[in-house]
Design an enzyme around this catalytic site. Structure first.
Site, mmCIF file in Angstrom:
data_model
loop_
_atom_site.group_PDB
_atom_site.id
_atom_site.type_symbol
_atom_site.label_atom_id
_atom_site.label_comp_id
_atom_site.label_asym_id
_atom_site.label_seq_id
_atom_site.Cartn_x
_atom_site.Cartn_y
_atom_site.Cartn_z
ATOM 1 N N HIS A 147 -23.233 -19.453 18.002
ATOM 2 C CA HIS A 147 -24.165 -20.098 18.937
ATOM 3 C C HIS A 147 -24.709 -19.145 19.978
ATOM 4 C CE1 HIS A 147 -22.688 -23.710 16.939
ATOM 5 N NE2 HIS A 147 -23.956 -24.047 17.078
ATOM 6 N N GLU A 189 -24.185 -30.599 6.509
ATOM 7 C CA GLU A 189 -23.603 -29.335 6.959
ATOM 8 C C GLU A 189 -22.280 -29.018 6.280
ATOM 9 O OE1 GLU A 189 -24.474 -28.542 11.274
ATOM 10 O OE2 GLU A 189 -23.825 -30.619 11.434
ATOM 11 N N CYS A 239 -32.786 -26.840 9.193
ATOM 12 C CA CYS A 239 -32.825 -26.447 10.609
ATOM 13 C C CYS A 239 -31.802 -25.370 10.930
ATOM 14 C CB CYS A 239 -32.661 -27.652 11.510
ATOM 15 S SG CYS A 239 -31.051 -28.416 11.370
ATOM 16 N N ASP A 270 -23.631 -24.219 9.317
ATOM 17 C CA ASP A 270 -22.312 -24.783 9.035
ATOM 18 C C ASP A 270 -22.096 -24.953 7.537
ATOM 19 O OD1 ASP A 270 -20.859 -25.050 11.435
ATOM 20 O OD2 ASP A 270 -22.253 -26.589 12.085
HETATM 21 C C1 PEP Z 1 -26.310 -25.680 11.468
HETATM 22 O O1 PEP Z 1 -25.093 -25.805 11.388
HETATM 23 O O2 PEP Z 1 -27.005 -25.096 10.611
HETATM 24 C C2 PEP Z 1 -27.037 -26.215 12.639
HETATM 25 C C3 PEP Z 1 -28.350 -26.176 12.704
HETATM 26 O O3 PEP Z 1 -26.291 -26.699 13.682
HETATM 27 P P1 PEP Z 1 -25.579 -25.730 14.739
HETATM 28 O O4 PEP Z 1 -26.049 -24.337 14.514
HETATM 29 O O5 PEP Z 1 -25.912 -26.210 16.105
HETATM 30 O O6 PEP Z 1 -24.120 -25.905 14.407
HETATM 31 MG MG MG Z 2 -24.117 -27.186 12.698
#
Ligand code: PEP
Ligand code: MG
Length: 579
Positions: free
Chosen positions: A191, A433, A504, A457
């Protein structure tokens, strides 16, 4: 000059003085000293203790006598330790016998004491281990210079160097002065990397021992395109990088010029490009870069960096601010994805042995209904102001969807009874995910209006590789055939069920994957705003026939290496300047 190779996570090039900042687990390298320097190092320790005592005494005096009794007690315990002559002697002895720097001796002695305390059966004593670590940090701050921690009040451009950074720390950086980030730990989809990309700060992670290589005030080049960090570059290298940097800036301004054009392939297939945001003020940036809405609003960032939970009004205003930017274009609000690497500042949650497999995301929400319902109320209230859609993260089975829907309906009923307006038909989506969600997509699709594939994920859970762990970062790849087969399966199942599926995860902002994703059937892509123009340019350069051809070939390949190199070559042919 030293060249370190890591993982490129946020594009761009920066050249600036380094500023090493402390993280919770700062490692102090063991640097030997000459025998003649021993006395001076012991003197530095003495001064550091003196200054730390002064600092604490002032802080203690500044506390309100009536309200902050507990904090004063903590200060008293710390002062007691700092005045302990036995502790001073132990550190001095280590410097003399081992010929090591003051920083190393302080860290080694205090960590040994902390580890001893933490093993004690008596809870009062074991809890003192945290105090000892705090004292260690205070002393190191004195020894290393306060500059190292003062990221909040920068006056000149710097490259931040750290063992690791939390997403919240990164989000708090002053964009005017923080020109680059380089960390020992992390991965492309950690993140912290995601936040760096959103802020448009060039960043390289997984550099392993960079903090040990960078001295005080080194000059550092961060090459966020190639994943390279150069410490103390020579003149020729600096000139070469200044040139790269100019070329990159030119490319960006050329691409920015197409922000008003549609994302359509050469043979006329229209793709929807949305933005991922962490904070409401990023919505304007998404719009500015040509984004057509928000495909992923990571609302958990509302909870980070603060001691108390956001109120319903705070949620509501954040959502209303975002919706106002896009009016009747889609804004997909993902409910809080707390846990794993995103903890609130106050660390209210008990530490877990495997946080990524633990009480995270929707699981956390389903066990903390008051908090969850507060957010749902705010989203529903905001839903009448635009094309608001709600999305639930980390769904692993049908039961979770049913439970979540039940709670959402409960909140809807409450609003109805209070005569508060909301959109009864708000589209409900889930993130795919986990392998379990991907493998059962056909049945999950019957209960939701849309899917969004969270490839960060999905890759982590499919390959059993921690997305933020630099020790296994070479194993983390969304180009793995196992991940690609799951994505294709989700696309096919969503197509059969006639529901929309978007991507995403960070895969969507990687130019190398775009042809493949279109070829697998993806028509909506959501990504961090700095990459929107580049991805649009790729879409506008290709035909669907080419994309289908890429997907057909790749899905027959069995090795990640083969797939990665094939995709790299294909993308380079299309937009060579980006590489
Ligand atoms: C993902 O896991 O691809 C996602 C978009 O969510 P995050 O990166 O916030 O876990
Ligand atoms: Mg995620």
């Amino acid at each position: 000059m030293e060249i370190k190779k890591g993982v490129a996570v946020s594009p761009g090039i920066s050249i600036a003085r380094s500023l090493t900042i402390d993280s919770e687990d700062y490692r102090i390298p063991r640097r030997p000293i000459e025998p003649s320097q021993r006395q001076a190092e012991v003197g530095r320790v003495k001064n550091a203790f003196r200054d730390a005592i002064d600092e604490l005494t002032k802080l203690e005096a500044a506390q309100d006598r009536t309200q902050e009794g507990r904090i004063r007690d903590i200060f008293a315990v710390h002062l007691h330790f700092l005045r302990d002559r036995g502790l001073h002697k132990k550190i001095g002895d280590l410097i003399r016998s081992e010929k090591v720097q003051a920083e190393y001796a302080v860290s080694a002695v205090l960590r040994e004491i902390a580890s001893h305390f933490s093993k004690a059966k008596d809870v009062y004593i074991s809890e003192r281990a945290a105090d000892i670590r705090d004292i260690e940090r205070r002393l190191l701050k004195q020894l290393l210079g306060k500059k190292r921690e003062d990221v909040g009040r920068l006056t000149e451009e710097v490259v931040i160097v750290a063992r690791e950074l939390s997403p919240t720390q990164t989000a708090g950086f002053d964009r005017r002065f923080v020109k680059g980030l380089a960390t020992d730990a992390g991965g492309r989809t950690s993140h912290t990397a995601i936040v760096a990309r959103s802020l448009g700060i060039p960043a390289v992670v997984a550099l392993e021992d960079l903090t040990e290589v960078v001295g005080a005030e080194s000059t550092v080049i961060v090459d966020g395109n190639r994943g390279i960090v150069i410490v103390n570059p020579d003149e020729q290298t600096i000139r070469q990088y200044e040139q790269y940097s100019r070329e990159f800036a030119e490319l960006k301004s050329r691409l920015d010029a197409i922000r008003g054009e549609p994302a359509v392939t050469r043979d006329g297939v229209r793709i929807t490009l949305l933005g991922n945001i962490e904070f409401p003020d990023e919505a304007e940036l998404v719009l500015d870069k040509g984004g057509e809405g928000i495909g992923l609003y990571r609302t958990e960032f509302l909870y980070l960096n603060r001691e108390t939970e956001p109120t319903e009004e705070e949620h509501y205003h954040a959502y209303a601010q975002t919706i106002a930017v896009f009016r009747n274009r889609p804004v997909i609000i993902r409910t809080m994805d707390l846990g794993a690497d995103k903890y609130t500042q106050s660390r209210r949650f008990a530490p877990e042995p495997n946080p990524f497999l633990g009480l995270r995301s929707i699981r956390f929400c389903l066990q903390n209904l008051t908090m969850f319902k507060t957010q749902l109320r705010a989203i529903l209230r905001a839903s009448v102001q635009g094309d608001v859609r709600i999305m639930f993260p980390l769904i692993t089975n049908l039961q979770e969807i049913k439970q979540t829907r039940f709670i959402l309906h409960d909140v809807m009923e409450d609003l109805h009874e209070e005569s508060i307006r909301y959109n009864k038909n708000i589209p409900i989506g889930i993130m795919i995910e986990t392998p379990s969600a991907a493998l059962t997509a056909a049945s999950l699709a019957r209960d939701v209006d849309f899917f969004s594939i969270g490839t960060n994920d999905l890759t982590q859970y499919t390959l059993a590789v921690d997305r933020g762990n630099e020790l296994v970062s070479t194993l983390y790849s969304s180009a793995d055939p196992a991940v690609l087969r799951l994505i294709r399966m989700v696309c096919q199942d969503a197509n059969k069920a006639q529901i929309e599926t978007s991507i995403c995860g960070e895969m969507a902002s990687d130019p190398e994957f775009i042809m493949l994703l279109l070829g697998m059937g993806i028509r909506t892509i959501s990504l961090a705003h700095p990459m929107l123009p580049e991805i649009k340019q790729i879409i506008r350069t290709v035909t669907m026939e080419e994309c289908n051809g890429v997907a057909r070939k790749v899905l027959k390949m069995n090795s990640e290496r083969q797939i990665s190199s094939f995709l790299r070559n294909a993308a380079r042919k299309i937009l060579p300047e980006a590489f």
